[in-house]
Design a protein around this motif. Structure first.
Motif, short mmCIF file in Angstrom:
data_model
loop_
_atom_site.label_atom_id
_atom_site.label_comp_id
_atom_site.label_asym_id
_atom_site.label_seq_id
_atom_site.Cartn_x
_atom_site.Cartn_y
_atom_site.Cartn_z
N VAL A 392 15.23 112.88 9.19
CA VAL A 392 14.50 112.39 10.36
C VAL A 392 14.70 110.91 10.64
O VAL A 392 14.28 110.41 11.70
CB VAL A 392 12.98 112.69 10.23
N GLY A 393 15.27 110.15 9.72
CA GLY A 393 15.42 108.70 9.92
C GLY A 393 14.27 107.94 9.30
O GLY A 393 13.18 108.49 9.09
N ILE A 414 10.61 118.49 10.92
CA ILE A 414 11.88 117.85 11.26
C ILE A 414 12.16 117.95 12.75
O ILE A 414 12.61 116.99 13.40
CB ILE A 414 13.03 118.49 10.46
N THR A 418 12.39 114.44 15.19
CA THR A 418 13.69 114.04 15.73
C THR A 418 13.76 114.21 17.25
O THR A 418 14.79 113.97 17.86
CB THR A 418 14.82 114.86 15.07
N ASN A 424 6.36 113.47 19.98
CA ASN A 424 6.71 112.80 18.74
C ASN A 424 5.97 111.46 18.69
O ASN A 424 6.26 110.55 19.46
CB ASN A 424 8.23 112.56 18.71
#
Length: 553
Positions: A392-393, A414, A418, A424
């Protein structure tokens, strides 16, 4: 004017009322100033009169009636009215509300910082994974929460030392070394050993550092794999944490406690305090005297130390370094440690409520397509910090882990994390930061500037959406101080989401830059100050979470 500023005004009013003899008592240590549920009830409300009623010997409403004119007379206050059984509803002058935008811009990074915890010297230990494998996903949660909490505590005025404790002594390291040695020889994993691709990678790395390690006698070969393999694992853990934005002031090795004789010293101090006894061939600490469910073994019958003895020595070491409070973050599987650790602190003569604090966090699951992700590419069945960041970073992972209370189990989706949409949360907040950046950038390109502080007229910020935005910006210092005091970093994330929504509504309702052919005026400049203030608070809040604040998305 922030709630803290208004609380100071109310304190002055109380002090004046006491000195004049209209009421008795003393100024409360904390005065709560909150936004009323309905705007018709004013900008802020306080229940301080109810707090004072008992000591004043008067009905709360009477106390409120004494305070109302004193608060009303303060600069920036339009009126203070008594409501209900003794609440004070306070309305500020428009200029006093709007002046906050200038204060925030001039303060820049300092806005949100307070001295609430000034003078507190604190040791914060978190993650502390055994150096027998990569940091797992549960440790990733502590890597974020611990780091954010340290930032919050410092923002509230505390002196914080971030510490990672490496358990590099004992049987787990022996098992790790045997696993590496087996992998290097191409043998199966020992029955009690560690498996995963990372074991083979580290075994290969040990051989690159010491090509002849397998040709040494058994004990020497095992020692090489133990020492070098553990060092390599240390470095990998540190690298993963640094890439995740988590840094430590101190990496403390358990082995040093053993080598320096700190365990002997701790037991001697406990013995001198009269808390140690012998039974069944072992040495015990009488922790039941201080609320533990059973006494704890310090030295086993075979003469070896227990893990608890190292815990005792480590706690004493922290206190000897001058830390007033020792804060330890542990996973849910360590909940049983709380009672014994508090009792241990008491055996050393400390006050567990003052000198020791243990935070327990729940588990984390990674979810994709509605199903838990179980397998790791490198660590077998244990998902790692690197797995999470790859999925996901860093920004999304940190934000998602910080926005949930540590006492709740969380599923990190996830697919959601993303997604570039308002569903989000991290995208929603970061996008809110890009909007004022865009407005300010377009203004500079058009030669439109907010002007000098003396050119700013806060009385022009009269729109309802402007008032809402200013009120939300005013809450930031209190949110930071409360999040630090209660050890609840998720409050900052929730605040940022509320601020993002408030800013979006302001952006939609209040045009900042003039349309083509229009001339910028004083209202334009006032709104640019408010836009810049919003950008700074969003940035400062994201910084506290260790999340980037992009200017473009």
């Amino acid at each position: 004017m922030t709630p803290a500023d208004l609380a100071a005004v109310i304190s002055d009013g109380i002090r004046t009322a006491i000195q004049s003899g209209h009421i008795s008592g003393k100024v409360p240590e904390e005065i709560r100033v909150e936004r009323p549920r309905h705007r018709a009830h004013g900008d802020y409300s306080t229940n301080v009169a109810l707090q004072l009623a008992k000591s004043a010997g008067l009905p709360a409403r009477t106390v409120a009636e004494v305070l109302a004119p004193l608060v009303s007379a303060a600069p920036g206050v339009a009126k203070a009215e008594v409501a209900g059984p003794g609440f004070l509803n306070i309305t500020l002058e428009t200029a006093a509300i709007g002046a906050l935008a200038r204060d925030i811009v001039l303060a820049e990074d300092a806005y949100g910082r307070t001295d609430r915890l000034a003078g507190l010297r604190l040791n914060l230990e978190f993650v502390s994974a055994n150096p027998t494998g990569p940091v797992h996903i549960g440790g990733a949660r502590w890597a974020v929460v611990g780091d954010v909490l340290a930032r919050l505590l410092e923002a509230a005025g505390a002196e914080v030392s971030r510490e990672y404790y490496f358990n590099d002594a004992g049987v787990q390291i022996d098992r790790f070394a045997r696993s590496l040695l087996a992998a290097a020889r191409g043998l199966p994993v020992p029955e009690d050993g560690y498996s995963g691709a990372y074991i083979e990678e580290i075994a290969d790395a040990v051989l690159r550092h010491h090509p002849g390690a397998l040709d040494l006698p058994e004990s020497e070969s095992a020692a090489v794999f133990r020492t070098v393999g553990t060092e390599l694992m240390f470095e990998e853990i540190k690298t993963s944490l640094a890439a995740f934005g988590t840094h430590f002031d101190t990496y403390f090795n358990e082995k040093d406690l053993h080598d320096r004789g700190d365990l002997d010293a701790a037991v001697t101090r406990l013995r001198n305090g009269g808390h140690v006894y012998e039974a069944d061939g072992a040495l015990w600490l009488r922790t039941t005297d201080f609320g533990d469910d059973k006494d704890r073994v310090l030295v086993k019958g075979d003469g070896s130390w227990t893990y608890f003895t190292a815990d005792c020595a480590y706690y004493l070491n922290k206190r000897s370094r001058g830390f007033e409070r020792v804060v330890i973050m542990l996973g849910a599987d360590h909940v049983g440690y709380v009672g014994r650790m508090r009792a241990m602190a008491a055996c050393f003569g400390d006050d567990p409520d003052r000198h020791l604090e243990i935070l327990i966090g729940q588990l984390v699951n990674l979810v994709k397509d509605g199903r838990p992700v179980r397998m790791s590419k490198r660590a077998g069945t244990v998902l790692t910090l690197d797995d999470l960041t790859e999925a996901v970073g860093v920004d999304a992972a940190r934000y998602a882990l910080a926005r949930a209370g540590v006492d709740s189990m969380i599923d990190l989706d996830i697919d959601l994390l993303t997604r570039q949409s308002n569903d989000n949360p991290v995208y929603y907040v970061q996008y809110a930061h890009t909007r004022p950046c865009s407005v300010l950038r377009k203004g500079r390109q058009a030669g439109i500037d907010k002007g000098a502080p003396q050119d700013f007229d806060p009385a022009l910020l009269t729109h309802g959406r402007e008032a809402d935005l200013l009120a939300t910006l005013a809450e930031f210092p209190q949110v930071v101080a409360t999040a630090a005091t209660l050890r609840e970093p998720h409050r900052v994330a929730h605040y940022l989401e509320a601020l993002a929504g408030t800013y979006h509504r302001f952006y939609d309702a209040c045009r900042v830059l003039p349309r083509a052919g229009e001339t910028p005026d004083d209202r334009t400049r006032a709104r640019l100050w408010l836009t810049e203030a919003s950008r700074l608070v969003l940035r400062n809040g994201l910084h506290l979470l260790g999340v980037s604040a992009p200017e473009r998305m």
